[in-house]
Enzyme design. Structure first.
Site, mmCIF file in Angstrom:
data_model
loop_
_atom_site.group_PDB
_atom_site.id
_atom_site.type_symbol
_atom_site.label_atom_id
_atom_site.label_comp_id
_atom_site.label_asym_id
_atom_site.label_seq_id
_atom_site.Cartn_x
_atom_site.Cartn_y
_atom_site.Cartn_z
ATOM 1 N N ASN A 159 -10.085 -16.722 29.163
ATOM 2 C CA ASN A 159 -9.631 -15.750 27.898
ATOM 3 C C ASN A 159 -9.535 -16.812 26.653
ATOM 4 O O ASN A 159 -8.396 -17.290 26.558
ATOM 5 C CB ASN A 159 -8.679 -14.740 28.341
ATOM 6 C CG ASN A 159 -8.082 -14.033 27.052
ATOM 7 O OD1 ASN A 159 -8.717 -13.880 25.960
ATOM 8 N ND2 ASN A 159 -6.854 -13.631 27.229
ATOM 9 N N LYS A 200 -8.963 -15.742 23.710
ATOM 10 C CA LYS A 200 -8.018 -15.049 22.565
ATOM 11 C C LYS A 200 -8.742 -15.373 21.216
ATOM 12 O O LYS A 200 -9.762 -15.335 21.108
ATOM 13 C CB LYS A 200 -6.602 -15.770 22.928
ATOM 14 C CG LYS A 200 -6.143 -15.807 24.051
ATOM 15 C CD LYS A 200 -4.546 -15.903 24.448
ATOM 16 C CE LYS A 200 -4.405 -16.062 26.105
ATOM 17 N NZ LYS A 200 -2.905 -15.959 26.051
ATOM 18 N N HIS A 260 -5.060 -6.323 28.331
ATOM 19 C CA HIS A 260 -4.067 -7.770 28.579
ATOM 20 C C HIS A 260 -3.046 -7.416 28.164
ATOM 21 O O HIS A 260 -2.700 -6.596 27.119
ATOM 22 C CB HIS A 260 -4.964 -8.800 27.704
ATOM 23 C CG HIS A 260 -4.540 -10.159 27.857
ATOM 24 N ND1 HIS A 260 -3.422 -10.430 27.196
ATOM 25 C CD2 HIS A 260 -4.843 -11.086 28.639
ATOM 26 C CE1 HIS A 260 -3.122 -12.054 27.459
ATOM 27 N NE2 HIS A 260 -3.861 -12.314 28.557
ATOM 28 N N GLU A 304 -1.117 -9.001 26.003
ATOM 29 C CA GLU A 304 -0.845 -9.071 24.567
ATOM 30 C C GLU A 304 -1.271 -7.880 23.816
ATOM 31 O O GLU A 304 -0.868 -7.509 22.697
ATOM 32 C CB GLU A 304 -1.734 -10.530 23.966
ATOM 33 C CG GLU A 304 -0.961 -11.641 24.616
ATOM 34 C CD GLU A 304 -1.976 -12.809 24.440
ATOM 35 O OE1 GLU A 304 -3.054 -12.825 24.057
ATOM 36 O OE2 GLU A 304 -1.336 -14.092 25.391
ATOM 37 N N GLU A 355 -1.402 -10.859 36.143
ATOM 38 C CA GLU A 355 -0.989 -11.714 35.278
ATOM 39 C C GLU A 355 0.638 -11.434 34.837
ATOM 40 O O GLU A 355 0.964 -10.762 34.068
ATOM 41 C CB GLU A 355 -1.540 -11.412 33.740
ATOM 42 C CG GLU A 355 -3.039 -12.071 34.117
ATOM 43 C CD GLU A 355 -3.630 -12.727 32.656
ATOM 44 O OE1 GLU A 355 -4.163 -13.722 32.818
ATOM 45 O OE2 GLU A 355 -3.482 -11.786 31.634
ATOM 46 N N GLY A 394 0.477 -18.452 29.195
ATOM 47 C CA GLY A 394 0.639 -19.274 27.825
ATOM 48 C C GLY A 394 1.957 -20.281 27.675
ATOM 49 O O GLY A 394 2.430 -20.662 26.828
ATOM 50 N N SER A 425 -1.152 -19.567 32.989
ATOM 51 C CA SER A 425 -0.914 -21.081 33.242
ATOM 52 C C SER A 425 -1.703 -21.853 34.171
ATOM 53 O O SER A 425 -1.258 -22.684 35.012
ATOM 54 C CB SER A 425 0.482 -21.485 33.058
ATOM 55 O OG SER A 425 1.113 -21.044 32.091
HETATM 56 C C1 PEP Z 1 -4.415 -15.266 29.622
HETATM 57 O O1 PEP Z 1 -4.473 -15.256 28.436
HETATM 58 O O2 PEP Z 1 -4.784 -14.418 30.184
HETATM 59 C C2 PEP Z 1 -3.533 -16.490 30.038
HETATM 60 C C3 PEP Z 1 -3.497 -16.358 31.442
HETATM 61 O O3 PEP Z 1 -3.421 -17.673 29.595
HETATM 62 P P1 PEP Z 1 -2.912 -18.946 29.968
HETATM 63 O O4 PEP Z 1 -3.797 -19.482 31.193
HETATM 64 O O5 PEP Z 1 -2.846 -19.941 28.662
HETATM 65 O O6 PEP Z 1 -1.570 -18.603 30.377
#
Ligand code: PEP
Length: 250
Positions: A9, A11, A95, A97, A167, A173, A213
């Site tokens: 992803n 973003k 997601h 976000e 998630e 992040g 992460s």
């Molecule tokens: C994500 O954007 O869905 C995500 C899990 O980000 P990261 O791997 O940077 O934590």
């Protein structure tokens, strides 16, 4: 056997030039799609050229969101019909976000999942709890509601094709990943909820990713878990070498 699925992803990162160069580098180097599905979910602006660059290789391109309507007065939005027309076969939906900053709800997520199936797009449907919810022992209830509402009205055949991305929001992040055992426990709960909504066979077919992460150094511990079938990866998916290592781990 569930086929692992590793999705990046990106973003709101990269320029068009960088996105196309990335595809050029990875397209011949990802594992066979017969063994693992590899997807890059990129900004909508780049999807067509990335998809063209992928040619018939084993890496697919996906969107990060889409609208549920076919088209109309929705300034700035992305229609599922346009994605289908470009050959885009995956989209992240809901997601955290998008839920937090763009007012997506379980209801709009559900409409988008239905729209995805109308357009032959595989939905990567996200769910997960906040830190506050985790600390007050609400994780199970939160993901249960997200799954029940997100899957509402889907047939068992459709449900089997949904990719769920679990998630935990506090792990996205932040560099703070969930332990593999805790992540597996919540993924097991998700599978249990799907079994209650449908049946065991349907629940066993659904692929559940962990996200938060994930990086090349820790992906194996997640993939070794019974209920984790892949990863949705933000930061670490931006670099070709890390992305290829993640795909290889799948
Ligand atoms: C994500 O954007 O869905 C995500 C899990 O980000 P990261 O791997 O940077 O934590």
């Amino acid at each position: 056997m569930r086929k692992p699925i590793i999705a990046g992803n990106w973003k709101m990162n990269k320029t068009h030039q960088e996105a196309v160069a990335f595809m050029e580098e990875v397209r011949g180097n990802v594992p066979s799609k017969n063994e693992v599905e590899t997807v890059v979910c990129a900004p909508a602006l780049f999807l067509k050229d990335m998809h063209d660059k992928a040619e018939s290789s084993d890496v697919a391109v996906g969107a990060q969101t889409m609208h549920f309507e076919e088209g109309g007065a929705f300034t700035g939005e992305i229609s599922p019909a346009a994605l289908q027309d470009m050959g885009i076969a995956y989209s992240i939906i809901g997601h955290s976000e998008r839920r937090e900053m763009f007012n997506e709800t379980d209801e709009s997520v559900n409409k988008k999942v239905h729209a995805a199936f109308r357009h032959e797009i595989t939905p990567i449907m996200c769910c997960g709890e906040t830190l506050e919810e985790r600390e007050s022992s609400q994780t199970e209830q939160v993901v249960r509601t997200q799954i029940e509402k997100g899957f509402a009205g889907l047939s068992a055949e459709q449900a089997k094709q949904v990719v769920v991305a679990y998630e935990p929001i506090w792990a996205i992040g932040t560099g703070k990943s969930s332990s593999a055992e805790d992540a597996n426990e919540t993924c097991q709960t998700i599978r249990q909820v799907i079994a209650e909504l449908y049946d065991e066979q349907t629940a066993e077919a659904v692929r559940i990713q962990y996200g938060g992460s994930v990086k090349p150094e820790n992906i194996n511990s997640y993939l070794a878990q019974e209920h984790i079938d892949g990863a949705l990866v933000g930061g670490a998916s931006l670099k070709t070498d890390a992305f290829l290592q993640l795909a290889e781990a799948g």
